[in-house]
Design an enzyme around this catalytic site. Structure first.
Site, mmCIF file in Angstrom:
data_model
loop_
_atom_site.group_PDB
_atom_site.id
_atom_site.type_symbol
_atom_site.label_atom_id
_atom_site.label_comp_id
_atom_site.label_asym_id
_atom_site.label_seq_id
_atom_site.Cartn_x
_atom_site.Cartn_y
_atom_site.Cartn_z
ATOM 1 N N GLU A 116 1.017 -1.133 -0.081
ATOM 2 C CA GLU A 116 -0.030 0.030 0.017
ATOM 3 C C GLU A 116 0.831 1.270 -0.202
ATOM 4 O OE1 GLU A 116 -3.213 0.257 2.934
ATOM 5 O OE2 GLU A 116 -3.907 -1.674 2.422
ATOM 6 N N ARG A 138 -3.614 7.358 4.930
ATOM 7 C CA ARG A 138 -3.365 6.408 5.651
ATOM 8 C C ARG A 138 -3.523 6.523 7.069
ATOM 9 N NH1 ARG A 138 -3.932 3.044 1.308
ATOM 10 N NH2 ARG A 138 -2.479 3.662 -0.334
#
Length: 274
Positions: free
Chosen positions: A105, A224
């Site tokens: 990610e 995030r």
């Protein structure tokens, strides 16, 4: 099942600050003198001074600075969304104790980021570390299932690496693996590990060096550090935020950490998408 002595379970990422900017004050003074202006910031943090200088160059606003110093100036920059000047502030980090799930990610953040990651082709994973999700670790039954799966995968990796390494010593097998018949031991080991790693889980711990600018880092923190982000990378966003606020309060001090039900924190700011 008992924990395997060759397997270490991790849950918290570690971030090392490897590098940051250094201001060349003499060159800034030479620029000001060449343009007949006198100006001095009240910040001693190079990233903040470089960012303010870049912003002031856009309008040549050195002669009549707004009151409030660097903090007020960068607050205004974030307020009006003049985010491009934040790209001049840069840090380098070494991140460990994270899974390959997380780095899959992380590396999707391309603009403003540079990466160098541990190679499973060259590095032996025989004594390995794995990152366990909290939602599994907090339940004994789920933890047992997870640990059994990780242990089995780890054992399979070790067996495959050993047997592949021995097999590739045979010229016929080496040729089938696209190796030269007289490939040296290091080349054979790399070929064995690159094949054996196919059984390693996403939970495998990895290390990654990251260099990024302030604008890119702010985007990372907002994406995030969100309540909707994957929990492990949200942990990393929180660790990064704590470090960055210490490093540059005027660039990152506008963020707040909001508690979430799972014990982690959401990262929020009123100056999103600068």
């Amino acid at each position: 099942m008992p924990e395997n002595s060759t397997i270490r379970i991790l849950s918290i990422p570690t971030v090392y600050l490897l590098g940051k900017q250094e201001l060349q004050q003499s060159e800034l003074d030479r620029f000001l003198a060449d343009h007949g202006v006198s100006w001095q910031t009240d910040s001693e943090i190079a990233a903040e001074v470089v960012t303010e200088t870049a912003g002031r160059v856009c309008y040549m606003s050195f002669a009549k600075p707004r009151p409030g110093g660097n903090s007020a100036y960068l607050h205004h920059i974030k307020e009006v969304g003049h985010g491009s000047v934040l790209e001049h502030a840069v840090w380098s980090f070494l991140i460990t104790g994270v899974s390959r799930t997380l780095t899959h990610e992380l590396v999707r953040h391309r603009a403003g980021f540079a990466y160098s990651q541990l190679s499973q082709r060259y590095v032996d994973e025989s004594v390995a570390e794995y990152v366990e999700p909290d939602v599994i670790a907090n339940d004994p039954e789920l933890h047992s299932i997870w640990l059994e799966a990780v242990t089995d995968a780890h054992a399979a990796y070790v067996k495959l690496a050993e047997r592949l390494n021995a097999k590739l010593a045979d010229p016929t097998a080496a040729a089938a693996a696209m190796l030269l018949p007289d490939a040296d031991r290091t080349t054979r080991r790399k070929a064995a590990r690159q094949a054996a790693r196919s059984v390693l889980p996403n939970a495998t711990e990895t290390k990654i060096t990251v260099t990024a600018n302030a604008r890119a880092l702010r985007h990372f923190l907002e994406q995030r550090g969100s309540a909707f982000a994957e929990p492990e990378i949200r942990k990393l966003a929180n660790v990064m935020l704590e470090l960055l606020v210490k490093e540059s309060p005027n660039l990152f001090g506008d963020y707040e950490r909001v508690p979430l039900p799972d014990g982690t924190f959401e990262v929020k700011t009123k100056f999103a998408k600068v």
